[in-house]
Write an enzyme that holds these catalytic residues in place. Sequence first.
Site, PDB file in Angstrom:
ATOM      1  CE  LYS A   1      -0.508   0.775   4.974  1.00 40.27           C
ATOM      2  NZ  LYS A   1      -1.419   0.997   5.950  1.00 40.27           N
TER       3      LYS A   1
ATOM      4  N   GLY B   1      -4.762  -3.997  -1.062  1.00 39.08           N
ATOM      5  CA  GLY B   1      -5.433  -4.986  -1.527  1.00 39.08           C
ATOM      6  C   GLY B   1      -6.600  -5.775  -0.615  1.00 39.08           C
TER       7      GLY B   1
ATOM      8  CB  SER C   1       1.984  -4.575  13.822  1.00 35.36           C
ATOM      9  OG  SER C   1       3.140  -4.057  13.982  1.00 35.36           O
TER      10      SER C   1
ATOM     11  CG  MET D   1       4.012  -7.804  17.015  1.00 29.66           C
ATOM     12  SD  MET D   1       2.978  -6.457  17.113  1.00 29.66           S
ATOM     13  CE  MET D   1       1.492  -7.167  16.904  1.00 29.66           C
ATOM     14  CG  LEU D   2      10.894  -9.719  17.663  1.00 29.60           C
ATOM     15  CD1 LEU D   2      11.569 -10.830  18.367  1.00 29.60           C
ATOM     16  CD2 LEU D   2      11.370  -8.339  18.150  1.00 29.60           C
ATOM     17  CB  ALA D   3      11.933  -7.146  11.282  1.00 30.48           C
TER      18      ALA D   3
ATOM     19  CG  HIS E   1      42.405 -11.931  25.426  1.00 26.66           C
ATOM     20  ND1 HIS E   1      41.510 -11.302  26.624  1.00 26.66           N
ATOM     21  CD2 HIS E   1      43.770 -11.146  25.494  1.00 26.66           C
ATOM     22  CE1 HIS E   1      42.487 -10.761  27.160  1.00 26.66           C
ATOM     23  NE2 HIS E   1      43.641 -10.457  27.036  1.00 26.66           N
TER      24      HIS E   1
END
Length: 472
Positions: A38, A119, A150, A324-326, A450
């Site tokens: 969109k 759509g 979201s 809600m994580l990419a 190290h």
Amino acid sequence: KYVWKQWYQRRVRGSGPGGYVAAIKAAQLGLKTVCVEKGATFGGTCLNVGCIPSKALLNNSHYYHAAKHEFAGRGIKIDNVEVDLPGMMKAKENSVSALTGGIAGLFKKNGITSVHGHGTIVTPNQVIVKNNDGGRTTINTKNILIATGSEVTPFPGIEVDEETIVSSTGALSLKEVPKSLTLIGAGVIGVELGSVWQRLGAKVTAIEFLGNIGGVGIDLEVAKSFQRSLQKQGMKFKLNTKVLSAERTPDGIKVLAENKKGKQEEVVSDVLLVCIGRRPFISGLGLDNIGVTVDNRGKIPVNERFQTNIKNIYAIGDVIDGPMLAHKAEDEGIICVEGMVGGVPHINYDCVPSVIYTHPEVAWVGKSEEQVKEAGIPYKVGTFPMAANSRSKTNQDTDGLVKVIAHKETDRLLGIHIVSSVAGELINEAALAMEYGASAEDIARVCHAHPTVSEALKEACVAAYAGKAINF
């Protein structure tokens, strides 16, 4: 203007991280694919008004803060350090443009058709798009994947104008640095965007309903360490406090809050950021028309193959259950498409990491100590402070710790939690180890270079399996 009809094997609704990755994978697997978006550009919330622009501002505001407040202690003298906010915003926009343009290039490379517009699913095999240019496109398809992401959860009674009362979108594009900023919510979005403006000069106060910062799921010991770091930087927190109202006044935005003891307090600031979370975006998709089930939280129930109750309509990402994580959406998109062509889907949600990109960063994978206790699992804990890590000391960057939770009897890793300037990078070693069922001893026995910050993870694993770390 025109009606375009064509038959596709797969149609993706949404071009955020889940949708665009799924579209590319589908095309690579030989499916004729169309993606409906969109917005004017690809990438969804994450690339346009979320993950990417916020990280650009977090990174550049950190450079400014370091130059102004830390360089002198490192033997670097700079006079008259100033914020060029338009320049900082331009750098942010350049990052966004490069990445959204990159997706357009990947779509072209992989032969994916794109349609810009909203759509609506009219039948299980047909989508009608109201194009952004005023036309209409009809898409006939074998499969439909909903990846619409979201939207900001509104706060009842508080109207966002994206100028003085803003959502995360407005907070990414303020015209000037406010003298004061109030956050409703001290979760991931709140502390990240609060950090940006606090570094640039705003006095930031966060009002949080929970008794901890960092949102739901964060380990409480880690949350306390994290909060101390942000408080040292100047951020203020009012925990166990609910917001009753907010109004515009001649003095600024006045927020009325009440703590758990019933005491009320007014907080006045130039700008109010409402960041109480996000909710699935499913409006106008036509789910009711075709009978796709939606639960009382606005999420779409799916099976292990990401199928809805209508078997050729799939859903991934923020519109289904889980964080809600990419990166979760990306993995779901790939797995979902592989399942469409006969693959066996599998994702271990216990091994999906979470990151808060403040300074220090906070990252975790697996269970918190509270979750392990609630589940009745016998466990042991190993911790190691960044103040005892040689690389952190040489970098003068010693805030934080690593906390490892392992099964008391088998030593299998149950959860790893990190507070460090590079926690977002370190957590991927932890996620890989947990995905392969590693024990604390397994990581402890791996030779780490190290001096590196990663040695703190090794030391915490030593403490978990052997009872004591070496360097602390």
